[in-house]
Structure formats: C-alpha cells, structure tokens
Scaffold this motif. Structure first.
Motif, short mmCIF file in Angstrom:
data_model
loop_
_atom_site.label_atom_id
_atom_site.label_comp_id
_atom_site.label_asym_id
_atom_site.label_seq_id
_atom_site.Cartn_x
_atom_site.Cartn_y
_atom_site.Cartn_z
N GLN A 48 0.86 -1.18 0.00
CA GLN A 48 0.00 0.00 0.00
C GLN A 48 0.90 1.23 0.00
O GLN A 48 2.01 1.17 0.51
N CYS A 78 1.03 5.23 1.10
CA CYS A 78 0.41 6.33 1.81
C CYS A 78 0.96 7.63 1.20
O CYS A 78 2.14 7.92 1.32
N LYS A 89 -4.66 7.70 10.56
CA LYS A 89 -5.82 7.67 9.68
C LYS A 89 -5.37 7.54 8.22
O LYS A 89 -5.91 6.74 7.46
N LEU A 90 -4.36 8.31 7.89
CA LEU A 90 -3.83 8.28 6.53
C LEU A 90 -3.29 6.88 6.19
O LEU A 90 -3.47 6.36 5.09
N ASP A 138 -4.19 4.05 7.66
CA ASP A 138 -5.32 3.10 7.59
C ASP A 138 -6.00 3.16 6.23
O ASP A 138 -6.52 2.17 5.74
N GLU A 139 -6.02 4.36 5.67
CA GLU A 139 -6.73 4.52 4.39
C GLU A 139 -5.79 4.44 3.19
O GLU A 139 -6.20 4.76 2.08
N PRO A 168 -4.10 3.65 -0.03
CA PRO A 168 -4.61 2.89 -1.18
C PRO A 168 -3.63 1.82 -1.63
O PRO A 168 -2.44 1.86 -1.28
N ASP A 180 -4.20 1.93 -7.14
CA ASP A 180 -5.05 3.08 -6.83
C ASP A 180 -4.21 4.33 -6.59
O ASP A 180 -4.59 5.42 -7.00
#
Ligand code: ZN
Length: 575
Positions: A328, A330, A352-353, A355-356, A358, A362
């Motif tokens: 992933q 970030c 938070k960044l 966790d999200e 992509p 993406d």
C-alpha cells in the motif's frame, strides 16, 4: 550443514510441548495444548500444539511447523542457529564448528571498532554534546527514542574518536576499513564524522555496522548527511535502518511502515509507530525486502510527498510486489515528509492516513504529482504484472490494476505476448480453484505412509496442477520414509505457505477412502482437465485439419478412460 541423522536425533530428544512452554504458557485442551498465538494479535487462543504429532498450528493466522520452525520463527533465527539451541537442550553433541578464518577475524575487528565508536558517540552526547541535545529537545525527540536508537554526538574535533579508539588498541588500519577514519594526502588520519548528530546503523543481528551523521548547524560543510562508506561489514542499500528495533512489532502487526530517512524514522518511532523502518536510499533493494520478509509480507510505503518521493514509492512498491509483498502507498501532501507531517498534524492524523492507504494501482491512478500520463501509468503497471512469477499473485494484481483504471483485464493485457500470458494465467487459476482432490491425496499420503510407495507408482507429478500440492507430492514421493515422522517433513519445506498448508493437513483427520479410490480420483481429475483442454482446442482448429482428427481421437480415449471408473465418483470429482 547438519546430517539428517543428527537432526533426527535432536528432534527425538526434545518435546515440542516442553520447548514451546519455555517461551509461552500452554494450557491443556483436549488431547493437545492451546495458547494465545505468539505470531499474531488475538484475545482467544487459537494456537494449538500436538505432543503426539510434534507440531504446532495456529487456526487464527495459519502458521504451523515443528519444533525447529517454532524456535526459528519465535527467535527470528536461522535453522542452524535453532538446531544449535535445541541440540544443547537435547544434550546432543554437535560437531565442532570450523575455526574462525582470517576473514572472520578481520570482520570481528570491524564489528568491535563500530561498537566502541557507537558507545563513544553516545557518551559524547551525554557530556559535551550540548548543541546536539538542544537540537533533539527542540524537535521533541524523547529520551527513550534516543536510547533505543543509540543516538550520539560526534565532537567538533579531527582526532577525538581516533584517540579514543587508539587507547582501546584498535589499529588505524581497521578504523579506516570500518569507515570511521579517513587518510588525507599527507598520510594523516582524521575522524570522518565531526560535529554531527550520529545515528548508528545496526544489521539484522543487532550489530552496529555503519553510521549516519547529520549536520547541526546550517553553515556546516560536507552535506546534510554523511554516511559510512561500504566496508567488509556494511554494504549500502543492504540494511534497513530501524529493523532491529522494529522487528517484533512488525511481526506482531504483520506489516511494516517504510520511510526514507533517519529523521522520519526517529520521528515515527517517537510517535508510537514502532513498526517503521527506513530504506536510507531512494528505492528498496531486493536484499532489503528479503530482510524485511522474515518479519512481515506487507508494506505501507510512507515516502516524501513530492515528486521524487512518490516516484521512489512507486518503484519500491513495484519491487516489493515482485518479491511477493502486499503493498500500500500512503501519499503525503506534496510539500510534506513523514517528520513534518507528524509535527504539524499529529499521530492520529497519520494513523488515519495509513489506515486509508490505497493499493499501489489506486495510488498510481490517483496521483497527479509524478506527472505521468494515464497511458504511461497503465504501461508501467502492465509491465509489472508481466514480471510477476507467481500465477495467482499475477492474476490478483492484474485484477487490481484493471479495477483501479476502470478497464477489463483483457483490454489491459491486450496484445501479443501479453495475451498469451493472460490465457495461461486464467487457465492456471481455473486449475487452482479445483485443487480439492490434490489436497485430499496429499492428506491421504501423509496419513497412510505405508501406502505411499504403491500410490506413487500409479501417479505422476504432472497430475498435480497446483504448484503447492505438486511440491508436496514431490517431497513425499522422493522420501516416503520421512512420513514416519511427518513433523520432520516441515523442515524440508522452504515456502511458508506450503509449510502452513502441510501443518493443516497433518492436524486434520484422514479422509475415509481406500488407496485405489484415491488413485482413481486423482487420475480421473487429470483426465477431466485434459478433456476440457481438448474441447477448447477443438473449437480453435479447422475441422478438416490433421490436428482436429488427432484431438478427436485423444478426446475419445479420455472419455473411455473416464467411463471405466465408477460413474458416481466421477460426478463427485466434477467440482
Ligand atoms: Zn496465529
């Protein structure tokens, strides 16, 4: 390295329950033992140990193995090291190790020099390193982090380290070879790092092998960072900064956060991201990925948000993917790095960044900082797809890329070679999904060692389409006698996925089938799949060709072969 008989002797003289119990508390449960798994976070125990079978298996994370693999995985050590520890426990004498060579001696001298230098720099920080202490304080780096990373200070003096190490009887030659001193044109030696904040770099075994030095005043000469040169104990691009400190947390959290440099790494750990490591270069090397892969197979890349950082993240991500990592990315705002982001936005915002974060496709699709056209993005990712060796991984990544860009896998991979590889990938996936009887057959073999030889005489390696079962079949067919101690088979298998699967099969109960039934099922399945291929091929060749006639003949043969067997069981194998 060790004789099989010696390995067997050690295995027979230790008990897996006793060994694991010396690391973690085990509770009796039914015929076996249970514990909270040491390899993943959980609240209810799903880690099982069988004394009878001498294996462990976690139904939570899937990890399994024998006593050697447990010690290896828990201690994060190599097989020979685990063997040595268990031999000692078992009271088995191992042959004397070869005496250290001259090269070993030379390397030991460098290790010693680096260790002493690290202690020296640490002490200078506490005593005369006021500027360095102020710098750390201003940046809010806590005492604990300074200690955990042995951060130090190199005095503003050309001879400070040199004098100190000379007193410890380390020769100038060794100090130069360790990259700590330099020699000028007049032949005089002087300290490489002066008036700098010092970050010692430890290798995977925790030994200091190199140093990074950061300037403390903006007008200083020699660049913002000076790093140790490559030496006999350190190669640039081969170590991961912080891995030694982060390794347990990476294992526990099952992923690592990867950043670029010293200050990002220190800031991340200081803010509680204790599973972070730094590559200390732009793109990740295979050697670094291999090191990291001992602890986790998932990476979240957290590089600088500017164009260079994002491009490096994409490159690193693609290399990691090739090495079987889950990736992933970030993406930080274009004017931020992890350090500045944490200072300005805080740990919660970064969490938070992360966790999200992509997936790699993406990230590439959404990016506008790298200045790549959509066309280039697709080309880069398509190339990456075609370079993935593992069929399933290739298929999965192709799916991700297609989804990210809103195209079909077919159009993504359209064109000559690509098309062929795609067809192969599709076919392989089809086979993968139908591997039930391959698995049953392996399980059957493991639970009836006495029937293996007979069974193998009727089967062939190429009856197994799934690479995992094929590997297992090969290992077992090669040495059926090893099945007498099924748990020892686990040491033979390098791939963790295969080992975990074997553990599953060992723990399970035997299928209620006879040997002829088992053979018939596997052979029928092979015939069915061949038949399917032929039917496919028949639609592709012209009806008046020689090929067509030949295919038709083979089709009839296969149909007959299938008819010979019991209709009922044939239906059963039909998925
Ligand atoms: Zn587990």
């Amino acid at each position: 390295m060790f004789d099989q008989s010696l390995i067997d002797q050690v295995r027979e003289n230790v008990d897996i329950v006793d060994v694991i119990q010396s690391y973690i508390p085990l509770k009796k449960a039914g015929s076996g033992f249970k514990a909270l798994c040491p390899f993943h976070e959980e609240d209810t125990p799903s880690f099982n140990v069988s004394r009878q079978k001498q294996i462990f298996k976690c139904f939570g994370c899937g990890k399994s193995g024998n006593v050697f693999t447990f010690v290896q995985e828990y201690e994060k050590i190599s097989f020979p090291e685990a063997m040595r520890r268990l031999a000692q426990r078992a009271g088995v004498r191992l042959p004397q190790q070869a005496p250290p060579s001259a090269a070993d001696h030379a390397r030991d001298a460098l290790f010693r020099a680096c260790e002493l230098a690290a202690a020296f720099y640490r002490k200078q920080l506490a005593t005369i390193g006021e500027t360095a202490r102020e710098y750390l304080e201003q940046r809010g780096i806590g005492e604990k982090t300074v200690e955990a990373f042995d951060i130090g200070y190199a005095p503003d003096d050309f001879q400070a380290l040199h004098n100190y190490l000379r007193e410890k009887s380390i020769s100038d030659n060794d100090l130069i070879r360790a990259g700590l001193l330099r020699r000028n044109e007049r032949g005089n030696v002087y300290d490489l790092l002066r008036h700098r904040l010092i970050f010692p770099i430890r290798n995977g075994n925790g030994r200091v092998v190199a140093f990074g030095g950061r300037v403390l005043s903006p007008d200083q000469q020699g660049g913002k960072y000076i790093n140790s040169p490559t030496s006999d104990i350190y190669t640039k691009g081969e170590e991961l900064y912080g891995l030694y400190q982060a390794r347990y947390d990476i294992g526990k959290r099952e992923h690592a956060v990867m950043c670029e440099g010293y200050t990002d790494l220190i800031r991340l750990h200081d803010s509680g991201f204790t599973h972070a490591v730094a590559s200390l270069g732009t793109a990740l090397t295979n050697r670094q990925l291999h090191l990291l892969g001992r602890y986790a197979k998932k990476i979240v890349l957290l590089y600088d948000g500017d164009r260079a950082g994002r491009t490096a993240a994409m490159k690193s991500g693609l290399s990691a993917l090739q090495q079987g990592f889950d990736v992933q990315v970030c993406a930080l705002p274009a004017d931020q790095d992890p350090d500045s982001y944490l200072v300005e936005q805080g740990a919660e915002a970064l969490q938070k960044l992360l966790d999200e974060a992509p997936s790699l496709p993406d990230f590439v699709n959404a990016d506008s900082v790298m200045d790549m056209s959509r066309r280039t993005k697709v080309d880069v990712l398509r190339d990456a797809i075609l370079r993935i060796d593992n069929a399933l991984a290739r298929e999965l990544f192709a799916g991700e890329v297609a989804q990210a860009f809103g195209v079909s896998v077919t159009s993504l991979l359209a064109g000559g070679l690509q098309r062929r590889r795609k067809n192969n990938a599709e076919r392989e996936q089809f086979f993968l999904a139908k591997n039930h009887w391959e698995q049953e057959c392996i399980r059957f073999m493991m639970q009836h060692p006495e029937l293996v030889e007979n069974l193998c005489s009727k089967l062939k390696t190429d009856y197994f389409f799934d690479e995992i079962y094929r590997e297992l079949y090969e290992v077992i067919a090669r040495q059926p006698e090893r099945l007498q101690h099924a748990s020892s088979l686990l040491s033979e298998i390098a791939s963790e996925d295969v080992r975990n699967l074997l553990g599953d099969l060992l723990m399970d109960e035997a299928p209620v089938l006879t040997e002829p039934e088992m053979v018939a099922l596997v052979r029928q399945r092979k015939a069915q799949l061949d038949l399917r291929r032929i039917e496919e091929a028949l639609t592709l060749v012209s009806q008046d060709s020689v090929e067509f006639t030949e295919l038709l003949r083979r089709k009839k043969e296969l149909q007959q072969e299938l008819h010979v067997h019991d209709r009922r069981k044939v239906t059963k194998t039909l998925f």
